[in-house]
Design a protein around this motif. Structure first.
Motif, short mmCIF file in Angstrom:
data_model
loop_
_atom_site.label_atom_id
_atom_site.label_comp_id
_atom_site.label_asym_id
_atom_site.label_seq_id
_atom_site.Cartn_x
_atom_site.Cartn_y
_atom_site.Cartn_z
N LYS A 53 0.83 -1.21 0.00
CA LYS A 53 0.00 0.00 0.00
C LYS A 53 0.86 1.25 0.00
O LYS A 53 0.55 2.22 -0.69
N ARG A 54 1.93 1.23 0.75
CA ARG A 54 2.85 2.39 0.76
C ARG A 54 3.47 2.60 -0.62
O ARG A 54 3.58 3.72 -1.09
N GLN A 55 3.90 1.49 -1.22
CA GLN A 55 4.51 1.58 -2.55
C GLN A 55 3.51 2.16 -3.56
O GLN A 55 3.84 3.05 -4.34
N ILE A 56 2.28 1.68 -3.54
CA ILE A 56 1.27 2.15 -4.48
C ILE A 56 0.91 3.60 -4.20
O ILE A 56 0.74 4.40 -5.13
N GLU A 78 -13.70 10.82 -16.94
CA GLU A 78 -13.30 9.48 -17.35
C GLU A 78 -11.80 9.26 -17.17
O GLU A 78 -11.36 8.18 -16.81
N SER A 79 -11.01 10.32 -17.40
CA SER A 79 -9.56 10.22 -17.22
C SER A 79 -9.22 9.93 -15.77
O SER A 79 -8.38 9.06 -15.48
N MET A 80 -9.87 10.64 -14.85
CA MET A 80 -9.63 10.38 -13.42
C MET A 80 -10.04 8.96 -13.06
O MET A 80 -9.33 8.27 -12.32
N ASP A 81 -11.18 8.53 -13.59
CA ASP A 81 -11.65 7.17 -13.31
C ASP A 81 -10.68 6.11 -13.79
O ASP A 81 -10.43 5.12 -13.10
N ILE A 82 -10.13 6.33 -14.97
CA ILE A 82 -9.18 5.37 -15.54
C ILE A 82 -7.96 5.25 -14.64
O ILE A 82 -7.52 4.15 -14.30
N VAL A 83 -7.38 6.38 -14.25
CA VAL A 83 -6.17 6.36 -13.42
C VAL A 83 -6.48 5.70 -12.07
O VAL A 83 -5.71 4.85 -11.59
N GLN A 84 -7.59 6.06 -11.47
CA GLN A 84 -7.95 5.46 -10.19
C GLN A 84 -8.18 3.95 -10.34
O GLN A 84 -7.81 3.17 -9.47
N ASP A 85 -8.76 3.55 -11.44
CA ASP A 85 -9.00 2.14 -11.69
C ASP A 85 -7.68 1.37 -11.81
O ASP A 85 -7.56 0.25 -11.31
N VAL A 86 -6.69 1.97 -12.47
CA VAL A 86 -5.38 1.32 -12.59
C VAL A 86 -4.80 1.06 -11.21
O VAL A 86 -4.33 -0.04 -10.91
N PHE A 87 -4.87 2.06 -10.33
CA PHE A 87 -4.31 1.89 -8.99
C PHE A 87 -5.15 0.91 -8.15
O PHE A 87 -4.60 0.13 -7.37
N ALA A 88 -6.46 0.93 -8.33
CA ALA A 88 -7.31 -0.01 -7.61
C ALA A 88 -6.97 -1.45 -8.01
O ALA A 88 -6.90 -2.35 -7.16
N LEU A 136 -4.11 -2.46 -9.13
CA LEU A 136 -2.80 -2.77 -8.57
C LEU A 136 -2.92 -3.22 -7.12
O LEU A 136 -2.23 -4.15 -6.69
N LEU A 137 -3.77 -2.56 -6.37
CA LEU A 137 -3.97 -2.94 -4.97
C LEU A 137 -4.51 -4.36 -4.85
O LEU A 137 -4.14 -5.10 -3.94
N GLU A 138 -5.40 -4.73 -5.77
CA GLU A 138 -6.03 -6.05 -5.72
C GLU A 138 -5.11 -7.15 -6.24
O GLU A 138 -5.28 -8.32 -5.89
N SER A 139 -4.16 -6.80 -7.07
CA SER A 139 -3.33 -7.82 -7.71
C SER A 139 -2.15 -8.21 -6.84
O SER A 139 -1.82 -7.54 -5.87
N GLU A 140 -1.51 -9.27 -7.24
CA GLU A 140 -0.31 -9.76 -6.55
C GLU A 140 0.95 -9.24 -7.24
O GLU A 140 2.05 -9.62 -6.87
N LEU A 141 0.78 -8.40 -8.21
CA LEU A 141 1.88 -7.89 -9.02
C LEU A 141 2.83 -7.04 -8.19
O LEU A 141 2.40 -6.19 -7.42
N GLN A 142 4.13 -7.28 -8.37
CA GLN A 142 5.16 -6.48 -7.71
C GLN A 142 5.81 -5.58 -8.75
O GLN A 142 6.30 -6.07 -9.77
N LEU A 143 5.78 -4.29 -8.53
CA LEU A 143 6.36 -3.34 -9.48
C LEU A 143 7.80 -3.02 -9.09
O LEU A 143 8.11 -2.87 -7.91
N HIS A 144 8.64 -2.89 -10.09
CA HIS A 144 10.02 -2.47 -9.88
C HIS A 144 10.12 -0.98 -10.17
O HIS A 144 9.46 -0.48 -11.08
N GLU A 145 10.92 -0.30 -9.41
CA GLU A 145 11.05 1.16 -9.54
C GLU A 145 11.41 1.58 -10.97
O GLU A 145 10.88 2.57 -11.48
N ALA A 146 12.27 0.83 -11.62
CA ALA A 146 12.75 1.22 -12.95
C ALA A 146 11.65 1.10 -14.01
O ALA A 146 11.60 1.90 -14.94
N THR A 147 10.80 0.11 -13.87
CA THR A 147 9.80 -0.14 -14.91
C THR A 147 8.40 0.37 -14.55
O THR A 147 7.50 0.34 -15.39
N ALA A 148 8.22 0.83 -13.34
CA ALA A 148 6.89 1.26 -12.88
C ALA A 148 6.28 2.37 -13.74
O ALA A 148 5.11 2.27 -14.13
N PRO A 149 7.02 3.44 -14.07
CA PRO A 149 6.39 4.51 -14.87
C PRO A 149 5.88 4.01 -16.22
O PRO A 149 4.76 4.33 -16.63
#
Length: 166
Positions: free
Chosen positions: A5-8, A32-42, A44-57
């Protein structure tokens, strides 16, 4: 708060503007743009995916882009369905005699196509549902020739049908 959660939350603060800007450019709609971005983060919270700092953006922007394309595709499907419904209601409101007259006009226009190869190609393509390759093999011509005959036939039909509308 968990590490994920801190990372996200950190990723949200760092990349929200760029993600929102991309969505806004693609969708031309702030909400719709705000909804899309919020949906991406939501997600991410639900998934088991681990993001790396270099590839996250790059990953986050790709997610936004894909979500936007999905939304655009859904819009187009919705618009197409509305057009078909409007067309259906327009057709159903026409008297049967008018529809029969239009069909008769179309059949006559197809029968009058010149050269005869145009008529044959359009019938094989639309009535018999053959592909360009199948038509080319059946007639012993190239696919390019089939395309040209079909293009010519459609142009002739458009002209004929437009002149009959007047």
């Amino acid at each position: 708060m968990t590490d994920k959660k801190r990372q996200i939350e950190r990723l949200f603060r760092q990349h929200y503007r760029a993600m929102y800007r991309l969505a806004s450019i693609l969708l031309h709609d702030d909400d719709e743009s705000m909804d899309i971005v919020q949906d991406v983060f939501a997600r991410l919270l639900e998934s088991e995916l681990q993001l790396h700092e270099a590839t996250a953006p790059t990953f986050l922007l790709s997610c936004v882009r894909n979500q936007c394309f999905n939304m655009i595709r859904a819009r187009k499907i919705h618009e197409r369905a509305q057009q078909l419904l409007m067309l259906e209601s327009e057709i159903s409101s026409k008297p049967v005699e008018d529809i029969e007259a239009e069909i008769s006009t179309l059949y006559q226009a197809v029968a009058d196509l010149f050269p005869p190869e145009c008529r044959e190609v359009i019938l094989l393509h639309y009535r018999d549902r053959l592909t360009y390759r199948e038509i080319a093999e059946r007639l012993g011509v190239s696919e390019t020739t089939v395309y040209r005959h079909l293009n010519s036939a459609l142009s002739q039909l458009r002209l004929t049908l437009k002149s009959n509308e007047r």
